[in-house]
Scaffold this motif. Structure first.
Motif, PDB file in Angstrom:
ATOM      1  N   UNK A  35       3.469 -42.069  -6.141  1.00 58.26           N
ATOM      2  CA  UNK A  35       2.144 -42.593  -6.451  1.00 58.26           C
ATOM      3  C   UNK A  35       1.024 -41.620  -6.082  1.00 58.26           C
ATOM      4  N   UNK A  36       1.092 -41.039  -4.900  1.00 61.18           N
ATOM      5  CA  UNK A  36       0.012 -40.151  -4.456  1.00 61.18           C
ATOM      6  C   UNK A  36       0.005 -38.861  -5.271  1.00 61.18           C
ATOM      7  N   UNK A  37       1.177 -38.257  -5.462  1.00 58.86           N
ATOM      8  CA  UNK A  37       1.246 -37.046  -6.282  1.00 58.86           C
ATOM      9  C   UNK A  37       0.882 -37.368  -7.725  1.00 58.86           C
ATOM     10  N   UNK A  38       1.310 -38.545  -8.198  1.00 58.17           N
ATOM     11  CA  UNK A  38       0.968 -38.954  -9.562  1.00 58.17           C
ATOM     12  C   UNK A  38      -0.531 -39.097  -9.763  1.00 58.17           C
ATOM     13  N   UNK A  39      -1.234 -39.545  -8.728  1.00 56.09           N
ATOM     14  CA  UNK A  39      -2.693 -39.659  -8.830  1.00 56.09           C
ATOM     15  C   UNK A  39      -3.348 -38.289  -9.004  1.00 56.09           C
ATOM     16  N   UNK A  40      -2.789 -37.274  -8.326  1.00 58.08           N
ATOM     17  CA  UNK A  40      -3.314 -35.912  -8.500  1.00 58.08           C
ATOM     18  C   UNK A  40      -2.996 -35.375  -9.890  1.00 58.08           C
ATOM     19  N   UNK A  41      -1.789 -35.675 -10.366  1.00 59.53           N
ATOM     20  CA  UNK A  41      -1.396 -35.203 -11.695  1.00 59.53           C
ATOM     21  C   UNK A  41      -2.179 -35.892 -12.802  1.00 59.53           C
ATOM     22  N   UNK A  42      -2.619 -37.123 -12.549  1.00 62.77           N
ATOM     23  CA  UNK A  42      -3.388 -37.840 -13.567  1.00 62.77           C
ATOM     24  C   UNK A  42      -4.711 -37.143 -13.863  1.00 62.77           C
ATOM     25  N   UNK A  43      -5.229 -36.398 -12.878  1.00 61.58           N
ATOM     26  CA  UNK A  43      -6.491 -35.675 -13.071  1.00 61.58           C
ATOM     27  C   UNK A  43      -6.269 -34.226 -13.490  1.00 61.58           C
ATOM     28  N   UNK A  44      -5.001 -33.835 -13.644  1.00 61.74           N
ATOM     29  CA  UNK A  44      -4.691 -32.443 -14.001  1.00 61.74           C
ATOM     30  C   UNK A  44      -4.715 -32.283 -15.516  1.00 61.74           C
TER      31      UNK A  44
END
Length: 262
Positions: free
Chosen positions: A148-157
């Motif tokens: 979830x946390x890494x996915x949140x960063x990837x969502x803005x990539x």
């Protein structure tokens, strides 16, 4: 512009701070009490209960085990969670939506049920050693935080940057390591901190996966309380708080906490 705070809002904020800080004050006061039993306010001041922690071998061995499981479990969860989060965000159109739900099941299921299931399937069913079962259980428990946390960063990539690097001849794996990963390092660090703290403080899952000769520090605290009710328990709790604060202090000194919000 009038920036005075409304008295009701100030009182509410004070109540929230009191609610958050009062348990910490009580546990610290109990840890330095010069009595042979837990009490607050402290009756006299002493640090002998902190010394007593290191004189009890069970606390020393379980502390080492907890750190090993927390570090290895967090590393394993990131090793699985980062590629999983990448795939879910990179191929969100091609992959079914329910796939992302699978990775959050360990936090949707009650931890007691989750721990009992792991005991039946991993420890008893597969016959794995206790330490390996404990490691697998913690890795699965904290995997949702990594995803979830890494996915949140990837969502803005912006994945067009990755596509541009690949179109210029950079291999996909090298592109991920040199282009994608540096841009989501804040999310990876935040996931590591959250997963590590969750693992080292876990009780509900660990109580089903520990066994003779191998235990974690929180489980040893419970076992100690069954026989003794001295301030040693409070002292161990204070040390666990210091570990958590220490991790956050290292992040603040090296990167700054605002770095994790990027």
């Amino acid at each position: 512009m009038d920036r005075r705070v409304h008295p009701i809002l100030a009182a509410f904020a004070a109540c929230v701070f009191f609610f958050l800080l009062a348990p910490l004050v009580i546990i610290i006061g109990a840890a330095v009490s010069d009595t042979t039993y837990l009490t607050f306010p402290p009756q006299g001041l002493t640090l002998r209960w902190f010394v007593n922690i290191f004189q009890i071998e069970a606390f020393r061995t379980t502390a080492i085990t907890s750190l090993q499981v927390a570090f290895l479990g967090t590393a394993l969860s990131l090793l699985i969670g980062v590629p999983a989060a990448y795939a879910i965000n990179r191929y969100r159109v091609e992959l079914p939506r329910w796939l992302s739900t699978i990775f959050v099941l360990p936090i949707l299921v009650p931890e007691i049920v989750f721990g009992f299931s792991l005991m039946k399937s991993v420890t008893i069913g597969l016959g794995l050693p206790i330490f390996i079962s404990l490691l697998v259980g913690h890795a699965l428990l904290i995997l949702p935080y990594s995803v979830r946390v890494v996915g949140a960063s990837l969502a803005a990539f912006d994945f067009s940057v990755e596509e541009a690097a690949i179109s210029l001849g950079c291999p996909p794996l090298k592109t991920f390591l040199t282009v994608v990963l540096p841009n989501i390092r804040a999310g990876v660090i935040a996931a590591f901190i959250l997963a590590f703290i969750t693992s080292i403080n876990d009780v509900s899952v660990s109580v089903f996966l520990t066994g003779p000769g191998i235990s974690t520090l929180p489980i040893q605290i419970l076992a100690h309380m069954e026989q003794f009710f001295d301030p040693t328990i409070a002292s161990v709790s204070v040390l666990l708080m210091f570990v958590t604060v220490g991790v956050m202090a290292v992040v603040e000194a090296t990167l700054g906490l605002t770095f994790l919000t990027k």
